[in-house]
Each structure stands twice: as C-alpha cells, then as structure tokens.
Design an enzyme around this catalytic site. Structure first.
Site, mmCIF file in Angstrom:
data_model
loop_
_atom_site.group_PDB
_atom_site.id
_atom_site.type_symbol
_atom_site.label_atom_id
_atom_site.label_comp_id
_atom_site.label_asym_id
_atom_site.label_seq_id
_atom_site.Cartn_x
_atom_site.Cartn_y
_atom_site.Cartn_z
ATOM 1 N N ALA A 177 59.176 16.462 14.486
ATOM 2 C CA ALA A 177 57.950 15.677 14.661
ATOM 3 C C ALA A 177 57.400 15.076 13.365
ATOM 4 O O ALA A 177 57.270 13.841 13.236
ATOM 5 C CB ALA A 177 56.896 16.562 15.317
ATOM 6 N N GLU A 228 68.602 17.583 8.048
ATOM 7 C CA GLU A 228 68.162 18.538 9.082
ATOM 8 C C GLU A 228 69.163 19.675 9.143
ATOM 9 O O GLU A 228 70.343 19.451 9.349
ATOM 10 C CB GLU A 228 68.049 17.809 10.437
ATOM 11 C CG GLU A 228 67.924 18.714 11.645
ATOM 12 C CD GLU A 228 66.744 19.696 11.579
ATOM 13 O OE1 GLU A 228 65.611 19.262 11.355
ATOM 14 O OE2 GLU A 228 66.996 20.913 11.751
ATOM 15 N N CYS A 256 57.916 22.296 22.329
ATOM 16 C CA CYS A 256 56.891 22.686 23.317
ATOM 17 C C CYS A 256 57.496 22.860 24.711
ATOM 18 O O CYS A 256 56.933 23.538 25.564
ATOM 19 C CB CYS A 256 55.782 21.626 23.381
ATOM 20 S SG CYS A 256 55.277 21.046 21.758
ATOM 21 N N ASN A 289 52.648 15.228 14.476
ATOM 22 C CA ASN A 289 52.926 13.813 14.728
ATOM 23 C C ASN A 289 51.926 12.905 14.025
ATOM 24 O O ASN A 289 52.296 11.885 13.436
ATOM 25 C CB ASN A 289 52.916 13.540 16.238
ATOM 26 C CG ASN A 289 54.239 13.917 16.874
ATOM 27 O OD1 ASN A 289 55.234 13.219 16.730
ATOM 28 N ND2 ASN A 289 54.270 15.058 17.536
ATOM 29 N N TYR A 295 32.133 10.302 36.688
ATOM 30 C CA TYR A 295 31.965 11.235 37.821
ATOM 31 C C TYR A 295 32.379 10.577 39.128
ATOM 32 O O TYR A 295 32.027 9.431 39.408
ATOM 33 C CB TYR A 295 30.499 11.689 37.943
ATOM 34 C CG TYR A 295 30.108 12.053 39.362
ATOM 35 C CD1 TYR A 295 30.630 13.200 39.970
ATOM 36 C CD2 TYR A 295 29.269 11.230 40.118
ATOM 37 C CE1 TYR A 295 30.314 13.520 41.288
ATOM 38 C CE2 TYR A 295 28.949 11.545 41.434
ATOM 39 C CZ TYR A 295 29.473 12.685 42.025
ATOM 40 O OH TYR A 295 29.176 12.990 43.309
ATOM 41 N N ARG A 315 23.652 21.753 28.631
ATOM 42 C CA ARG A 315 22.231 21.877 29.031
ATOM 43 C C ARG A 315 21.744 23.302 28.806
ATOM 44 O O ARG A 315 20.680 23.544 28.247
ATOM 45 C CB ARG A 315 22.080 21.509 30.509
ATOM 46 C CG ARG A 315 21.722 20.063 30.707
ATOM 47 C CD ARG A 315 21.391 19.674 32.127
ATOM 48 N NE ARG A 315 21.385 20.724 33.110
ATOM 49 C CZ ARG A 315 21.726 20.544 34.386
ATOM 50 N NH1 ARG A 315 22.101 19.353 34.802
ATOM 51 N NH2 ARG A 315 21.681 21.529 35.248
#
Ligand SMILES: Cc1cc2nc3c(=O)[nH]c(=O)nc-3n(C[C@H](O)[C@H](O)[C@H](O)COP(=O)(O)OP(=O)(O)OC[C@H]3O[C@@H](n4cnc5c(N)ncnc54)[C@H](O)[C@@H]3O)c2cc1C
Length: 449
Positions: free
Chosen positions: A12, A34, A44, A302, A427, A443
């Site tokens: 990545a 690599e 993942c 990334n 919503y 709230r």
C-alpha cells in the site's frame, strides 16, 4: 543518468508513493524492491480467505508486478530484501532471495515502506513452525498451507485485538475449534471496556472459547500452556498487535520516534535528505492527541504513501494526520471507533465526559430496525469532541460505518458536541431515525457537559 527512486516494500504505502511519483516525473527511474511474492495487495482480506469466502490469494491482489511495469513503468523486483541502507554512499545492500546472492544498488531518492510485523511475545516456543503471525500475503500462504496440511481442527489465537478476533471467527467458519486467549481483562483494547464487553457473548455464541486474563507460558509440540491449562493446538495464530519494520532505517541513522516507528514530517520526509517513509513502518500525527503515534491501518498507508509520492515527484502535499478511525465486523456486529476512547483521553491528559446511547439503527417502526450503541467522548469545559465508539447490529450493513465516518469528519473539523447536534445529516426511515444515533448521543452529551 536519470534520477533513480528506490521504493522498499511494494504494498500500500510503497506502491501509492511509486505511482504518484511517476505521475509527477515521467522520466524518473523507479525500482521497487519487495521481499515477498506479491505486490499491491489487500492484507485486510486475509481473514476472508481463511474463512472460505475467497478461494485464491490472487483475489487479493490489486496490481500485479506486470501491471505495475506496463502501466506505471515501475521496475518491480520480487524476492529482493533490503538488508542495509548506506546514506553516505547512497547504496542499498539487497538480498536476492531466489538466487541466494547479495547485491548493491544505488539510489538518488529512497522511500521506505516496509510495513510492520506481528508482535511475538517472549514466550518459549513462539518461533515454532506451528505459530503464525499474519501480516503479508506470504504469511497467509504459509498459514493456509499449514491449515490444509493439519486439517486445523484445533486453533489457538493469542491476542484479542481486531485481527485476533477476525482470525478467530475465520477459523470457526472453516470448521475449527477455536480458543482465543488474551492476557488483558477485555477484548479489543482499542475500545473502552464497557463497549468491548458487549462483544464477548456473541463471540462465545459463535463458538469461540474466549478466555481473558490468561497469560501464555509456553507453546510446545502442539500445545499452548497457560498457568491453569494446557490447550491442544494444530496451529497458533498471533493477534497481539504489530511492531514497525523500522530496523534498517534505524541502523542507517534515520530518526525513529518514541513508538519505534520512523519519524516523518507532514510531507512524509524522514530525518535524512531525500528519504521518505509512509505506512505501517512510519509514525503519523494524531489529530486529537496532538503528537505522533504508530497506528497500522491500510487507510493511513494509502493516504500517507500518496503524499510521499507527490512530494517525491516534485509536487507539494502534506498529510495532516490520523484519528485511528477503524471498523471491523465481529460476528454480526459492526464495531467502529475513531479518535480517543474515554480511557485514552484520560491517559492523554484530557478531562473527558462520556455518554452512551442504545437506540435503533433505522426507524423503530420498520421491520428489523437493528440496534446501535453509540459512545461519544468530549472534553469537559470546551465540549470539543474527542472520539466515538459504535456497535451496530442488524441485517442492514454499513450502519456503524455511516456514523463513525460522520464523527471522524467532525473530529477533523474540531467540532464540539453541540455543533454535531445541529449538523445537517441525511434521514429517511430505512437509514435512521429523524435524529441520527450520533446526534442522539451528542444531545445527551451536550446536556451532560
Ligand atoms: C489480517 C489483516 C486485516 C487487516 N484489516 C484492515 C482493515 O480492515 N482496515 C485497515 O485499514 N487496515 C487493515 N489492516 C492493516 C493493513 O493491511 C496495513 O495497515 C497495510 O497493509 C499497511 O501497508 P504498508 O504498505 O505500510 O505495509 P505492508 O502492507 O506490510 O507492506 C510492506 C511490504 O514491505 C515488504 N518488506 C518489508 N521489509 C522489507 C525489506 N527489508 N525489503 C523489501 N521488502 C520488504 C513486505 O514484504 C510487505 O510486502 C489489516 C491487516 C491485516 C494483516
């Protein structure tokens, strides 16, 4: 001779940097070294491979070496491990694992993207053939071969972090009897205990034998020994977390941060001129805690890799920092977190106020409204939001993901709880109640504050 950029590590953070550097500099010579067999892959996805939802390791590869060569003119060399960096001469010592020889390679610019490695506790037998850390596709290949060979009837996972939980669930789906051990008193230490405790019953319900406050004393010949028990194990999987692969950088004299990862500034530059770093081997600035941290996530790798690549390619980009925003699925529960937990906030010197609300994910009058627990943390006095943890359960996926990303953006903006109450969120009954669960929590938090 054209400039040569050498990238160490071709996943990545390495390949994001290499492809972005290529965009900026069409004539730059780019070599990617690599040590493993694959490039640009999704670690993942490994639990889904183990659990049988995917059938081939190649399903997890986003870009092959051939694609990188043809589409981006990146000279990818597999099975090449960098074992030394000489900053004075601009030379790398490289072990060619296939040909069993050591070569040197010069560089003008260097990008270190060596990732991380699974942490191995200091326990007798931990380096045995039946003990597996899972970090790269090469690790996954060895693990799967072993699982097929032994039939993996009995699996012990040591460490109940998100990776340990994902691997435990994957092996249950594969038909194994799974024991999950953790030395701590809770699963997932990236959550507060009151939130994490809600995951234990579903894990046990799935068939995972969860044992907390258990120290492993030895791993010996197909058995895991604890103070109170000896557990049979065809294979042992480590899920205790990772450590940055920063040794070659440290040995070269590149500055490491307090976490042991490579210290970088916001342009992903290291302490050495012309040397960049990003991803799991590097630190990132925590936007709420206000100091560098080591957080190993693909999202960060990334983004930070892209920033490194733009800068290497002659552009100007900065990576502002991280919040540790993460999501996973444990059984049927979406588990999401961002910013600081209440416990982390105290450790960081904040005086936090926290509330938890239990509500539905969708309008309560619809069938299968699902359930959602939102824990919001803010700073006493200022009301500034510090973090959130969300558990979402139900057959409609993405419910916790929608909410955690809302809070993550609020944290990026430095918003207070009262501002979140007034945010214009979407919503309709299939998606939420008219007051979104994070606003219900905000709230409640506002009145507590
Ligand atoms: C099972 C699992 C599940 C995960 N799930 C998620 C998730 O859901 N969400 C999320 O955000 N993140 C997740 N992650 C984390 C994510 O995969 C990593 O953060 C990401 O891969 C880091 O990218 P990287 O390029 O920094 O390092 P890596 O992906 O580790 O790549 C580093 C590469 O460098 C190579 N290398 C190392 N040393 C050398 C050397 N000296 N010379 C040459 N090559 C070298 C390695 O072979 C490796 O290929 C998961 C990880 C695992 C293992």
């Amino acid at each position: 001779m054209a400039d040569r950029l050498v990238v160490i590590g071709a996943d990545a953070a390495g390949m994001s940097a290499a492809t972005n550097a290529r965009r900026g500099q069409p004539y730059l010579e780019i070599v990617a070294l690599e040590k493993g067999e694959w490039t640009s892959y999704s670690a993942c996805g490994i639990p889904y491979l183990v659990g049988g939802e995917l059938t081939s390791i190649d399903d997890l590869v986003a870009r092959t070496p051939q694609q990188l060569r043809e589409q981006h003119r990146i000279d990818v060399r597999l099975h090449h491990e960098v074992v030394g960096v000489d900053l004075t001469s601009g030379q790398l010592e490289v072990r060619d694992r296939l040909r069993q020889r050591t070569i040197t390679m010069g560089f003008d610019r260097l990008h270190i993207a060596t990732g991380a490695r699974p942490f191995r506790p200091d326990v007798p037998g931990v380096d045995g053939d039946d003990v597996f850390g899972v970090q790269t596709l090469d690790d996954a290949k060895v693990l799967l071969e072993r699982a097929r060979l032994t039939g993996s009837q009995n699996v012990v996972v040591i460490g109940a972090g998100y990776l340990g939980l994902e691997m435990a669930e994957a092996f249950v789906r594969r038909g194994a009897k799974v024991t999950l051990l953790d030395a701590g008193e809770q699963v997932m230490r990236t959550l507060d205990r009151d939130v994490a405790d809600k995951l234990v019953a579903p894990l046990r319900g799935l068939g995972v034998d969860v044992r907390l406050n258990v120290e492993v004393e030895a791993i010996d010949g197909g058995q895991v020994v604890t103070a109170s028990d000896t557990i049979t194990a065809d294979l042992v999987v480590l899920g205790i977390g990772v450590r940055p692969n920063a040794d070659i950088a440290g040995q070269a004299g590149i500055e490491l941060g307090p976490s042991g990862a490579i210290a970088v500034n916001r342009r992903q530059q290291t302490s050495a001129e012309g040397v960049y770093s990003a991803g799991d081997c590097a630190e990132a600035f925590h936007l709420v805690a206000g100091h560098p941290v080591h957080i190993a996530l693909g999202t960060v790798a990334n983004k930070a890799g892209r920033v490194a690549g733009i800068n290497i390619g002659g552009g100007y980009a900065t990576f502002p920092g991280v919040l540790g925003t993460a999501i996973t699925k444990v059984c049927e529960i979406e588990v999401a977190r961002t910013g600081l937990t209440e416990r982390e906030a105290i450790t960081e010197g904040f005086k936090p106020v926290a509330v938890t609300v239990d509500t539905t994910a969708r309008a309560g009058y619809l069938p299968d409204p699902g359930s959602m627990a939102v824990k919001l943390v803010a700073e006493a006095g200022t009301g500034r939001l510090l973090g959130a943890q969300i558990l979402g359960e139900g057959k409609h996926v993405g419910q916790a993901a929608k909410r955690i990303d809302t809070v993550a953006v609020a944290l990026h903006a430095g918003m207070g709880a009262a501002e979140l109450v007034d945010a214009d969120l979407a919503y309709a009954p299939p998606f939420s109640s008219v007051w979104d669960p994070v606003q219900v929590a905000a709230r409640k938090l506002t009145s507590e504050l």
